[in-house]
Each structure stands twice: as C-alpha cells, then as structure tokens.
Design a protein around this motif. Structure first.
Motif, PDB file in Angstrom:
ATOM      1  N   TYR A 157     204.276  50.844  53.704  1.00  0.00           N
ATOM      2  CA  TYR A 157     203.772  49.639  54.363  1.00  0.00           C
ATOM      3  C   TYR A 157     203.896  48.424  53.446  1.00  0.00           C
ATOM      4  O   TYR A 157     204.343  47.358  53.874  1.00  0.00           O
ATOM      5  N   SER A 158     203.509  48.571  52.186  1.00  0.00           N
ATOM      6  CA  SER A 158     203.613  47.439  51.260  1.00  0.00           C
ATOM      7  C   SER A 158     205.061  47.040  51.029  1.00  0.00           C
ATOM      8  O   SER A 158     205.384  45.850  50.911  1.00  0.00           O
ATOM      9  N   LEU A 159     205.952  48.046  50.973  1.00  0.00           N
ATOM     10  CA  LEU A 159     207.373  47.739  50.800  1.00  0.00           C
ATOM     11  C   LEU A 159     207.911  47.003  52.026  1.00  0.00           C
ATOM     12  O   LEU A 159     208.706  46.062  51.898  1.00  0.00           O
ATOM     13  N   SER A 160     207.456  47.402  53.213  1.00  0.00           N
ATOM     14  CA  SER A 160     207.877  46.720  54.444  1.00  0.00           C
ATOM     15  C   SER A 160     207.409  45.276  54.459  1.00  0.00           C
ATOM     16  O   SER A 160     208.164  44.368  54.823  1.00  0.00           O
ATOM     17  N   VAL A 161     206.163  45.054  54.070  1.00  0.00           N
ATOM     18  CA  VAL A 161     205.640  43.687  54.032  1.00  0.00           C
ATOM     19  C   VAL A 161     206.419  42.847  53.027  1.00  0.00           C
ATOM     20  O   VAL A 161     206.807  41.708  53.310  1.00  0.00           O
ATOM     21  N   SER A 162     206.681  43.425  51.856  1.00  0.00           N
ATOM     22  CA  SER A 162     207.373  42.676  50.803  1.00  0.00           C
ATOM     23  C   SER A 162     208.765  42.230  51.237  1.00  0.00           C
ATOM     24  O   SER A 162     209.150  41.069  51.046  1.00  0.00           O
ATOM     25  N   PHE A 163     209.518  43.150  51.836  1.00  0.00           N
ATOM     26  CA  PHE A 163     210.910  42.855  52.141  1.00  0.00           C
ATOM     27  C   PHE A 163     211.104  42.267  53.540  1.00  0.00           C
ATOM     28  O   PHE A 163     211.942  41.376  53.712  1.00  0.00           O
ATOM     29  N   LEU A 164     210.348  42.737  54.522  1.00  0.00           N
ATOM     30  CA  LEU A 164     210.541  42.225  55.874  1.00  0.00           C
ATOM     31  C   LEU A 164     209.935  40.839  56.042  1.00  0.00           C
ATOM     32  O   LEU A 164     210.603  39.907  56.512  1.00  0.00           O
ATOM     33  N   VAL A 165     208.662  40.681  55.650  1.00  0.00           N
ATOM     34  CA  VAL A 165     207.997  39.384  55.827  1.00  0.00           C
ATOM     35  C   VAL A 165     208.658  38.323  54.958  1.00  0.00           C
ATOM     36  O   VAL A 165     209.128  37.297  55.451  1.00  0.00           O
ATOM     37  N   MET A 166     208.705  38.575  53.645  1.00  0.00           N
ATOM     38  CA  MET A 166     209.309  37.574  52.769  1.00  0.00           C
ATOM     39  C   MET A 166     210.814  37.479  53.005  1.00  0.00           C
ATOM     40  O   MET A 166     211.399  36.403  52.858  1.00  0.00           O
ATOM     41  N   ALA A 212     207.382  26.834  56.267  1.00  0.00           N
ATOM     42  CA  ALA A 212     206.951  25.688  57.073  1.00  0.00           C
ATOM     43  C   ALA A 212     207.482  24.380  56.490  1.00  0.00           C
ATOM     44  O   ALA A 212     207.886  23.472  57.232  1.00  0.00           O
ATOM     45  N   MET A 213     207.508  24.282  55.170  1.00  0.00           N
ATOM     46  CA  MET A 213     208.045  23.075  54.530  1.00  0.00           C
ATOM     47  C   MET A 213     209.543  22.954  54.761  1.00  0.00           C
ATOM     48  O   MET A 213     210.072  21.843  54.907  1.00  0.00           O
ATOM     49  N   ALA A 214     210.245  24.087  54.793  1.00  0.00           N
ATOM     50  CA  ALA A 214     211.673  24.051  55.113  1.00  0.00           C
ATOM     51  C   ALA A 214     211.889  23.582  56.543  1.00  0.00           C
ATOM     52  O   ALA A 214     212.828  22.816  56.826  1.00  0.00           O
ATOM     53  N   LEU A 215     211.027  24.012  57.451  1.00  0.00           N
ATOM     54  CA  LEU A 215     211.103  23.549  58.840  1.00  0.00           C
ATOM     55  C   LEU A 215     210.895  22.043  58.917  1.00  0.00           C
ATOM     56  O   LEU A 215     211.610  21.330  59.644  1.00  0.00           O
ATOM     57  N   LEU A 256     212.290  37.777  55.948  1.00  0.00           N
ATOM     58  CA  LEU A 256     212.442  36.911  57.123  1.00  0.00           C
ATOM     59  C   LEU A 256     212.191  35.459  56.760  1.00  0.00           C
ATOM     60  O   LEU A 256     212.890  34.560  57.244  1.00  0.00           O
ATOM     61  N   ASP A 257     211.192  35.220  55.909  1.00  0.00           N
ATOM     62  CA  ASP A 257     210.920  33.842  55.483  1.00  0.00           C
ATOM     63  C   ASP A 257     212.123  33.254  54.751  1.00  0.00           C
ATOM     64  O   ASP A 257     212.531  32.112  55.014  1.00  0.00           O
ATOM     65  N   VAL A 258     212.683  34.034  53.837  1.00  0.00           N
ATOM     66  CA  VAL A 258     213.858  33.556  53.096  1.00  0.00           C
ATOM     67  C   VAL A 258     215.026  33.338  54.045  1.00  0.00           C
ATOM     68  O   VAL A 258     215.792  32.366  53.898  1.00  0.00           O
ATOM     69  N   PHE A 259     215.183  34.213  55.043  1.00  0.00           N
ATOM     70  CA  PHE A 259     216.262  34.060  56.013  1.00  0.00           C
ATOM     71  C   PHE A 259     216.120  32.741  56.782  1.00  0.00           C
ATOM     72  O   PHE A 259     217.102  31.982  56.916  1.00  0.00           O
TER      73      PHE A 259
END
Length: 332
Positions: free
Chosen positions: A218-227, A137-140, A229-232
């Motif tokens: 599930y935890s691996l998906s959250v770690s890599f997909l959510v974060m 959000a801060m990057a936005l 996507l945020d990094v992307f």
C-alpha cells in the motif's frame, strides 16, 4: 551470553538476555526506542548543527512567505495562495520530525510513545503527499496563466482555489489514514528498537513479527501512483507551457514568460529528487550503508522546506521586492 538492548515486556522496559529469534516472551510495546543515526552516534552533536540550521531557515522562511502574502494585497492571487498552502505543509512536515530528532542528538531522549510514533508517521507521510498535490496545483495555475491568460482570473477564482486546496488536503489525509491503522494492528514481538531518527513508516512496520505485505504494497502504491500521477500532470502542464512559450514572437517575451515558471521548476526538482532517491535506496539499496540511507531520509524532510522559501524569495520578483521594501522601511 552478551546482553542485548532493551525490549518491552508487559509494558515495561527490561533488559533481556535472549536472542532476537526467540519471540515468545515479547509483547506489543508501549514505547519505541529511536536510535538516531546508527553508526554515527559519536557525531550526533555535529550532525545536529546543519539539521538545526536547516530547520531554523525553514521555519523563518516559510513564516516570512505567509506574512508577506497576508500583508500585501497585490499578492492575493492563486499562485501565492498555493504557495502559502505549500508553506504550511512544509512547516508541518519539518516540525513533525526535527524537534524529536534534535532531542535524540542533544539529550539522548530516545523513547517515543507508540501512539506518538504512529501520529508522527501519519503527519510525515500526509505532509509529503500534500506537498506533491500543492506543487501540481501550482503547475495548473502556471498552465492557465500562460496558455490561457485571458481566462485566468475567471477560471481560478478564490472559491476554486479554496476547493483545490481542500481537495489536496483531503486526498493526503484519506490516503495516508491506513498507514497508522495497519501499523497498529501488527504484533511487535521482536524488538521495540527503531534504527532511525524518526518513525518512518516502513522502519516501524518492519519490526512486526507478521506478514506486512499489505502495509508495504500500500505504501509503495501511494508513493509511486499518487506522486507519479502528480509528476505526470506537472510534466503535461509544462509541456504545454513550453509549447506556448516557444510560440511567442520575441526572445525577450519568451525569456520573461519562462522566468515566471523558473522558480516553480526549481522547487519541483528540489522536492521530488531527494524523495525519489531516498525511497529507492530505502527499498532497493540493500548494499547502501544504513547511516547514509537515514541521512537521505532526513534530507528529503529538511531540504525542500528550507529551499522552497529561498527559491521563491530569490526568483519571484513580487516577493523579493516586498521583502526588500519591508526590511528597508524597518531600517529607516
């Protein structure tokens, strides 16, 4: 036969004299035993000194950020609102772990109730996801402020900022909710001893005598997909920001504009690098010493909450000036 550590049978701690492979006499534990940092037990008191120092700096620094932004009306802008949200998330993150970790180091208080362990697990993971969302959000905010400055005040209004903050909180809360629910359903029939200083998600579920691939994937998906996507999105924002900066006519204007993003870039690096390193070593670094992995797992919970207020306090002129003015007035 050498007596093994402790397990729980019918809800009570009892010493047992059997191998870990024999799981027929175990039942689900009512408490877990946190070992702290295995292999460095004799150094726990010394390790607690930097841990306690970082925690104190994180608490003092983040509360100072909240106080200054609330006190100074000129700082009632989207960037500082997002900074306050990040500060609150950091306070929750560090307070979820450090008091219990220090009680292990200082008082050998290793027991933690099963429900308390799951609660700690939830707030740690939830705060990490929220931290990532607030950084996005801060990057936005920086993207709109630099690439479309004339529309910044009309695009990121107070209601919009509040909705973004609420969306980040709801995203973190809902995505992490399966963690404790899945962990609660597994049978824990091997041992109740967690070789860690806090209830880290995978450290807990690995104790289950069941197929835990659902929790793991599930935890691996959250770690890599959510974060991920945020990094992307953060990277896309800063690519556009850099393009806008290099189109500025003078060098001074470019440096001044880039300076407004410098603190945020430092915070991003301080936040993601320790998390990524710890996640990779915990899951794939099987040859890495256990005590080193646990030290890194503690570092990514302590270092970012400590560095965030320091970086913004030093690099952000508005916060630095008001902090100096506050101390100058008190000293007069």
């Amino acid at each position: 036969m050498q007596e093994t550590p402790f397990c729980l049978r019918v809800g009570h701690l009892l010493p047992f004299s059997m191998s870990y492979s024999n799981t027929t006499d175990f039942t689900n534990p009512s408490t877990f035993i946190l070992l702290g940092i295995p292999g460095l037990e004799m150094a726990h008191v010394w390790i607690s000194i930097p841990f306690c120092t970082m925690y104190a700096i994180a608490i003092l620094g983040n509360f100072t950020i909240l106080f200054i932004v609330k006190r100074e009306k000129i700082l009632h802008e989207p960037m500082y609102y997002f900074l306050c949200m990040l500060a609150i998330s950091d306070l929750v993150l560090s307070t979820s772990t450090l008091p219990k970790t220090l009680s292990i180091f200082w008082f050998n208080s290793r027991e933690i109730e099963f429900s308390a362990c799951l609660t700690q697990m939830y707030f740690i993971a939830c705060s990490l996801v929220m931290d990532s969302g607030f950084l996005m959000a801060m990057a936005l905010d920086r993207y709109v402020a630099i690439c479309d400055p004339l529309r910044h005040s009309t695009t990121l209004t107070h209601p919009v900022v509040a909705k973004i903050g609420l969306a980040v909180v709801l995203r973190g809360s809902m995505l992490i909710l399966p963690y404790p629910f899945l962990a609660r359903q597994w049978p824990y029939c091997r041992t109740n001893i967690i070789p860690h200083s806090y209830c880290e998600h995978m450290a807990v579920v690995k104790l289950a005598c069941a197929d835990i691939r659902v929790s793991s994937y599930y935890s691996l998906s959250v770690s890599f997909l959510v974060m991920g996507l945020d990094v992307f999105f953060i990277a896309i924002s800063y690519i556009q920001i850099l393009r806008a900066i290099f189109r500025l006519p003078t060098k001074d204007a470019r440096l001044k504009t880039f300076g407004t993003c410098g603190s945020h870039l430092c915070v991003i690096l301080a936040s993601y690098i320790p998390v990524l390193f710890s996640v990779l070593t915990h899951r794939f670094g099987h040859n890495v010493a256990v005590h080193f992995r646990i030290l890194m797992a503690n570092a990514y919970l302590l270092v970012p909450p400590m560095l965030h207020p320091i970086i913004y306090g030093v690099r952000t002129k508005q916060i630095r000036d008001r902090l100096l003015r506050l101390f100058t007035h008190k000293g007069m």
